[in-house]
Every structure is written in structure tokens, then in C-alpha cells.
Design a protein around this motif. Sequence first.
Motif, PDB file in Angstrom:
ATOM      1  N   HIS A 138       0.838  -1.204   0.000  1.00 32.01           N
ATOM      2  CA  HIS A 138       0.000   0.000   0.000  1.00 32.01           C
ATOM      3  C   HIS A 138       0.874   1.255   0.000  1.00 32.01           C
ATOM      4  N   GLY A 139       1.979   1.187   0.747  1.00 24.13           N
ATOM      5  CA  GLY A 139       2.877   2.336   0.820  1.00 24.13           C
ATOM      6  C   GLY A 139       3.439   2.699  -0.531  1.00 24.13           C
ATOM      7  N   ARG A 140       3.783   1.681  -1.321  1.00 27.25           N
ATOM      8  CA  ARG A 140       4.293   1.968  -2.673  1.00 27.25           C
ATOM      9  C   ARG A 140       3.213   2.644  -3.508  1.00 27.25           C
ATOM     10  N   GLY A 141       1.989   2.159  -3.403  1.00 24.72           N
ATOM     11  CA  GLY A 141       0.890   2.796  -4.131  1.00 24.72           C
ATOM     12  C   GLY A 141       0.677   4.230  -3.694  1.00 24.72           C
ATOM     13  N   ALA A 142       0.849   4.481  -2.385  1.00 21.85           N
ATOM     14  CA  ALA A 142       0.701   5.840  -1.866  1.00 21.85           C
ATOM     15  C   ALA A 142       1.787   6.755  -2.411  1.00 21.85           C
ATOM     16  N   ALA A 143       3.023   6.253  -2.456  1.00 22.11           N
ATOM     17  CA  ALA A 143       4.139   7.056  -2.958  1.00 22.11           C
ATOM     18  C   ALA A 143       3.954   7.378  -4.439  1.00 22.11           C
ATOM     19  N   VAL A 144       3.550   6.376  -5.223  1.00 21.50           N
ATOM     20  CA  VAL A 144       3.342   6.589  -6.656  1.00 21.50           C
ATOM     21  C   VAL A 144       2.190   7.562  -6.890  1.00 21.50           C
ATOM     22  N   ASP A 399      11.046  10.003   3.862  1.00 25.47           N
ATOM     23  CA  ASP A 399      11.759  10.419   2.651  1.00 25.47           C
ATOM     24  C   ASP A 399      12.392   9.232   1.941  1.00 25.47           C
ATOM     25  N   ILE A 400      13.161   8.461   2.700  1.00 24.60           N
ATOM     26  CA  ILE A 400      13.856   7.308   2.114  1.00 24.60           C
ATOM     27  C   ILE A 400      12.847   6.299   1.590  1.00 24.60           C
ATOM     28  N   THR A 401      11.808   6.058   2.374  1.00 21.43           N
ATOM     29  CA  THR A 401      10.792   5.076   1.980  1.00 21.43           C
ATOM     30  C   THR A 401      10.136   5.475   0.661  1.00 21.43           C
ATOM     31  N   LYS A 402       9.700   6.727   0.570  1.00 21.18           N
ATOM     32  CA  LYS A 402       9.047   7.186  -0.657  1.00 21.18           C
ATOM     33  C   LYS A 402       9.986   7.103  -1.856  1.00 21.18           C
ATOM     34  N   PHE A 403      11.200   7.599  -1.685  1.00 20.98           N
ATOM     35  CA  PHE A 403      12.123   7.642  -2.814  1.00 20.98           C
ATOM     36  C   PHE A 403      12.412   6.240  -3.339  1.00 20.98           C
ATOM     37  N   ILE A 404      12.670   5.303  -2.416  1.00 21.18           N
ATOM     38  CA  ILE A 404      12.973   3.934  -2.858  1.00 21.18           C
ATOM     39  C   ILE A 404      11.758   3.306  -3.544  1.00 21.18           C
ATOM     40  N   ASP A 415      12.475  -4.749  -4.868  1.00 21.81           N
ATOM     41  CA  ASP A 415      13.122  -5.234  -3.648  1.00 21.81           C
ATOM     42  C   ASP A 415      13.507  -4.025  -2.813  1.00 21.81           C
ATOM     43  N   PHE A 416      13.018  -3.983  -1.593  1.00 16.37           N
ATOM     44  CA  PHE A 416      13.309  -2.871  -0.678  1.00 16.37           C
ATOM     45  C   PHE A 416      14.248  -3.399   0.390  1.00 16.37           C
ATOM     46  N   ASP A 417      15.515  -3.001   0.300  1.00 15.26           N
ATOM     47  CA  ASP A 417      16.529  -3.493   1.225  1.00 15.26           C
ATOM     48  C   ASP A 417      16.693  -2.501   2.372  1.00 15.26           C
ATOM     49  N   ILE A 418      16.253  -2.892   3.548  1.00 11.18           N
ATOM     50  CA  ILE A 418      16.314  -2.028   4.721  1.00 11.18           C
ATOM     51  C   ILE A 418      17.755  -1.610   5.035  1.00 11.18           C
ATOM     52  N   ASP A 419      18.687  -2.542   4.880  1.00 16.33           N
ATOM     53  CA  ASP A 419      20.083  -2.239   5.189  1.00 16.33           C
ATOM     54  C   ASP A 419      20.627  -1.145   4.272  1.00 16.33           C
ATOM     55  N   VAL A 420      20.329  -1.243   2.971  1.00 10.70           N
ATOM     56  CA  VAL A 420      20.775  -0.220   2.018  1.00 10.70           C
ATOM     57  C   VAL A 420      20.113   1.115   2.330  1.00 10.70           C
ATOM     58  N   ALA A 421      18.835   1.062   2.705  1.00 10.72           N
ATOM     59  CA  ALA A 421      18.093   2.287   2.996  1.00 10.72           C
ATOM     60  C   ALA A 421      18.692   3.060   4.170  1.00 10.72           C
ATOM     61  N   SER A 425      25.583   6.368   1.853  1.00 12.88           N
ATOM     62  CA  SER A 425      26.566   6.146   0.785  1.00 12.88           C
ATOM     63  C   SER A 425      25.859   6.224  -0.555  1.00 12.88           C
ATOM     64  N   SER A 426      26.644   6.094  -1.613  1.00 12.12           N
ATOM     65  CA  SER A 426      26.078   6.152  -2.961  1.00 12.12           C
ATOM     66  C   SER A 426      25.164   4.967  -3.243  1.00 12.12           C
ATOM     67  N   GLU A 427      25.236   3.925  -2.390  1.00 10.80           N
ATOM     68  CA  GLU A 427      24.359   2.776  -2.563  1.00 10.80           C
ATOM     69  C   GLU A 427      22.916   3.136  -2.206  1.00 10.80           C
ATOM     70  N   ASN A 428      22.753   4.147  -1.371  1.00 13.10           N
ATOM     71  CA  ASN A 428      21.427   4.607  -0.950  1.00 13.10           C
ATOM     72  C   ASN A 428      20.993   5.724  -1.899  1.00 13.10           C
ATOM     73  N   PRO A 429      20.045   5.469  -2.806  1.00 11.99           N
ATOM     74  CA  PRO A 429      19.727   6.451  -3.848  1.00 11.99           C
ATOM     75  C   PRO A 429      19.226   7.792  -3.334  1.00 11.99           C
ATOM     76  N   VAL A 430      18.418   7.790  -2.282  1.00 16.84           N
ATOM     77  CA  VAL A 430      17.895   9.069  -1.800  1.00 16.84           C
ATOM     78  C   VAL A 430      18.991   9.863  -1.086  1.00 16.84           C
ATOM     79  N   PHE A 431      19.863   9.187  -0.360  1.00 18.05           N
ATOM     80  CA  PHE A 431      20.987   9.878   0.275  1.00 18.05           C
ATOM     81  C   PHE A 431      21.863  10.523  -0.791  1.00 18.05           C
ATOM     82  N   TYR A 432      22.088   9.810  -1.880  1.00 14.97           N
ATOM     83  CA  TYR A 432      22.940  10.286  -2.979  1.00 14.97           C
ATOM     84  C   TYR A 432      22.399  11.589  -3.563  1.00 14.97           C
ATOM     85  N   VAL A 433      21.074  11.655  -3.742  1.00 18.23           N
ATOM     86  CA  VAL A 433      20.450  12.842  -4.326  1.00 18.23           C
ATOM     87  C   VAL A 433      20.381  13.972  -3.300  1.00 18.23           C
TER      88      VAL A 433
END
Length: 556
Positions: A138-144, A399-404, A415-421, A425-433
Motif C-alpha cells: 500500500h505504501g508503494r501505491g501511496a508514494a506513486v 523520505d527514504i521510503t518514498k524515494f525507494i 526489492d526494498f533493502d532495509i540495510d541499504v536504505a 553512501s552512494s548505494e542509498n539512492p535518496v541519500f545520494y540525491v
Amino acid sequence: MKQHVVKSLQTAFESLKEQWGIDSIPDIEVEIPRDEKMGDFATPAAMKLARILKKPPGEIADEIVVTLHEQSSDIFESIDIAGPGFINFRFNNNFFRNQLKALLEGEKSMLQSDTGKGRKIQVEFVSANPTGPLHIGHGRGAAVGNALCNILDAAGYEVEREFYINDAGLQIKLLGQSVYARYQQLFGNDIEFPEDGYRGDYIDSVAESVKEKYGDTYAHQTFDECGDPVTEFACNMMLENIKKDLKDFGVIFDSWQSEKELHEKGMVRHALDTLRDKGLLYEEEGAHWFRSTEFGDDKDRVIKKKDGAFTYFASDISYHKNKLDRGFDEIIDIWGADHHGYIQRIRSVLEAFDLPRDKFRVILIQMVSLLRHGEPVPMSKRAGAFITLREVIDEVGPDITKFIFLTRKADSHLDFDIDVAKEQSSENPVFYVQYAFARISSIFRLAEEKGMKGAENLNYHDVDFSALQEDEDMSLIKKLLQYPVVFEGAATACEPHRITYYLQELAGVFHAYYYKHRVLSDDGRLTLARLSLCRGIKIILEHGLKLLGVSAPESM
């Protein structure tokens, strides 16, 4: 930039119309090539015209390019033909510098779009059954849905965001029975739990709340005697929890439409009467059917069963007629991917009510697999072992949840990887931006500390943009100037992930630039030009993040 290419092509086509023997020119398609070596923009117009003119596309492309060169435009470095007839355009560096200056001087006008032209559009999303907490699907649908509404609003549409409350039918009854059973057990009453009931811990919490409010009022009553108030209490409590989760997630709705209300106000019967008057309902074997096959469905659909009970489809018919009655020009429904088979039957309903086929769109949301330490976490809503949206946003933040959730196309599995979130680092897309935005902000603070007052709000008439000579300067300018085209494409295609992709690319180009070139240097002319470039990047990052519903922090 795109409009400069389109305008040049339109002028060329007008010159060639008589030679080609046509009265009107087709719509002009212009796109950004995937390979930047092919130029800044490309058009397949020659291939499209080949079908009309009955000539080889290469020959048509030659005629177009010759005419374009005769127009003597001073903004293009080159106009070439590639492949079977693609025409590639490459702007010169002076044009890019001038466009950067135009962005900085007219930020609002450069980022405004009138794609929607004020048309009314409704986006219905999330619409989860109020039988339990929201899960991460549901959260993904909310973000989209939230990002799409932001994009459409910015593109000139009049947008309404709606949540359809499925508060009628069997699932709601099962919720009531589940809560009733747990409530009775709190008083030591041996009540069998419904076989298909909801077993999550949240049911215990609702039962405790019923006891807290009503005491033992219903402790010696059967479900037939007290089922309505218990069910209503449970449904309302679940709905309030859903609203709070969405609010904390940064998702706000304009309207909440109750399915139960459609029945109570006679709107379901009215919608079916309208179809009956059109000759689109019939009775067979005691049931009532909608002639959906007349509109391309694979079979007719039951709307009222033999026992007189309405199907869910009857409510959906009424609900979508209600949308039309409210005067929307376009309707977008965002559903879970498991509703794929439902698209044609709803499309048939809307066509029966005279909505053109192209005015209804369904966006399907694929499921999310949550990973922790590289291992998938199983989800099962009814068993109560699912991962809630609340758990995820509490752990990694909205923020991180929505972006991912927006890093992939909505109909692709995620795939939503909690550890990456959690990584910085550059592995975390929202942190990178976000870090790109914060890094630019720190550059401006440093400039202020060095005595450059108003470094972020320069008088751009005093900036010599020709100081931007390095290849990396130009690559960064080109990338940030692509944003209006990406934004327009995201609005037209209803694909928020395009913004997410773009922001990651822009951040990547900027971070590489930052490590190679100094923005603040002893060369005052170059410093002002690069500060202006950084300001342009910051404008675009902030605009894009805002559309996604993600914050742009000044420091991290």
C-alpha cells in the motif's frame, strides 16, 4: 530546448509541404537519445512521413536536413542523419550557456508546464480495505499516487486525490467478527474465532479499545445482536489509523469516498437503473448481468446475485459513474497488480456511461519484497505476519521510503533493502540525491563565509557564462537542462519514476564534477560562473524532490 527543435522542424516542414504534396504535417516527436553520442535530441519524423509520402525515410531525412541547414539557425552545432532516418540535433555550447542563464533568470517560467491546460483529473489511489494497517505494498501505491498527483498538478492539471473506502461487504463483516471474538475472549467467553478472520495483533488492540469504550455492554450478546456497532467501531478505528499513517507519510487526500455511502444514498441502484435504461442489463438464472462483452470484456458480469445481494462490481459501477457525474475530464485508478483482470470490466462500464476510452487509465502497482540482511521478510496480511508501512517509515523515515518506492517503474517488482536504505553512501539512492543538494548548499555557505555576500542570489547579468569551458561544465549544463523534457514526459506518461531516475543521474554527474573541479577558486570570473551553475542544479534538484514528496535538506 525541446521546443527549439520542434519549432525548427515545423518551419522546415512548412517549407516542404508543397514539395511533398501534403496539406498538413503530422505531430512531431522529439526525444532525448539514450546514447549522448547521438546528439542532444533526435526525431523519427522521417520514418513517420515515409508511410505518408511513400518514399524511403533516408531520402525524406535528407530533404529535411537540407532545409534545416538553409534556415541558418545559430543554435545548432550539427544536424545529422543516423540509421534508417533518425535526425539528430546537437546544440552548440553558447546555446547551452544561454539556456542556463535563462533558467536562472526565469526559474518559474522555465519550470512551468501547461500540458494539462486546466483539465480536471481525478487520481484514486491506495484505497486499502480498512480491515488492518497499511502494508508496504500500500505504501508503494501511496508514494506513486502522491508523486503522480504532484507532477500532474505542476503540469497544469486540476487534480483531485481520492481514497475509496471499501467499508461494505464480506471483508468488513469478517473484521467485525474477528474483533467480536477477541472482545468476548477478554471476558473469558469461549467464542470460536472465525476461520477466515483477521489474526494480526492489531485485532487484539481493537478489541481492547471496544472494551475500554463500551465495557461489558456486548459481553453477553451474540454477533447478530451487536455486530453492527462493533464492526463500525473497528472499521472506523482502522480507517483513522490508515489516515494517520498516510499523513505521517506525507500523503494527503482531497476526498474520501465511502462504498457504504454509495449504497445508503441509493447511488448503486441509480447507476444500475441508468444501465438498465440503456438496455445493458439483463436477468438470467435469477441473477442480474451487465453486458460488458459489448465493450470488449471477455464475458458479461454479474452485478446482483441470486440471493439479491449486490456484487462488489455493482459498487464499482456506481463509484465510477459518480466520478463521471463530478465532471472529471480524465480518471486514473491506481491498483495492485492482482487487479489486472479488472481493468477491462471497469473500462467497459465507463464506455457504457460514454467516457472515451483514452480518458481512463489504470496504473498497476507491483508488490514489494522487503529484505533484511539480504533475506526476504514474508508478508501475509490476514495472518498478521505482514510488514506494515508504519514499521518501515519508523525505521528509515518517510523520505527514504518514498524515494525507494519510486526507484522503479510502478508495474515492476521492487526489492526494498532495509540495510541499504539506512546507509549513508552512494548505494542509498535518496541519500545520494539529497547529499548533492546539501553539498551545493554548503558551497554557498562557504562562499558567504569568504565574503561573497548573496552568493546564491547573484545578478546573472554580471556573470560571464563563457567561463564555463570544461567538458564537465558542459555535461552538467546539458544534464540539468534536460529536466523540463523529463518532467513533461513523466506527466504525459504518468510515470513518476522518470523523475527519480533523472535526479539520480544528475546527482551522479554533479558528484563526479565536484571531485574534479573547484567551484570556489582564485579566478573570480570562473567562480561566479560555477556558482551560477550550482544554483541551477540546486533549483532542479529541489523541484524534482518536491514532486516526489521528498525533502531537500540544506545540510546532512
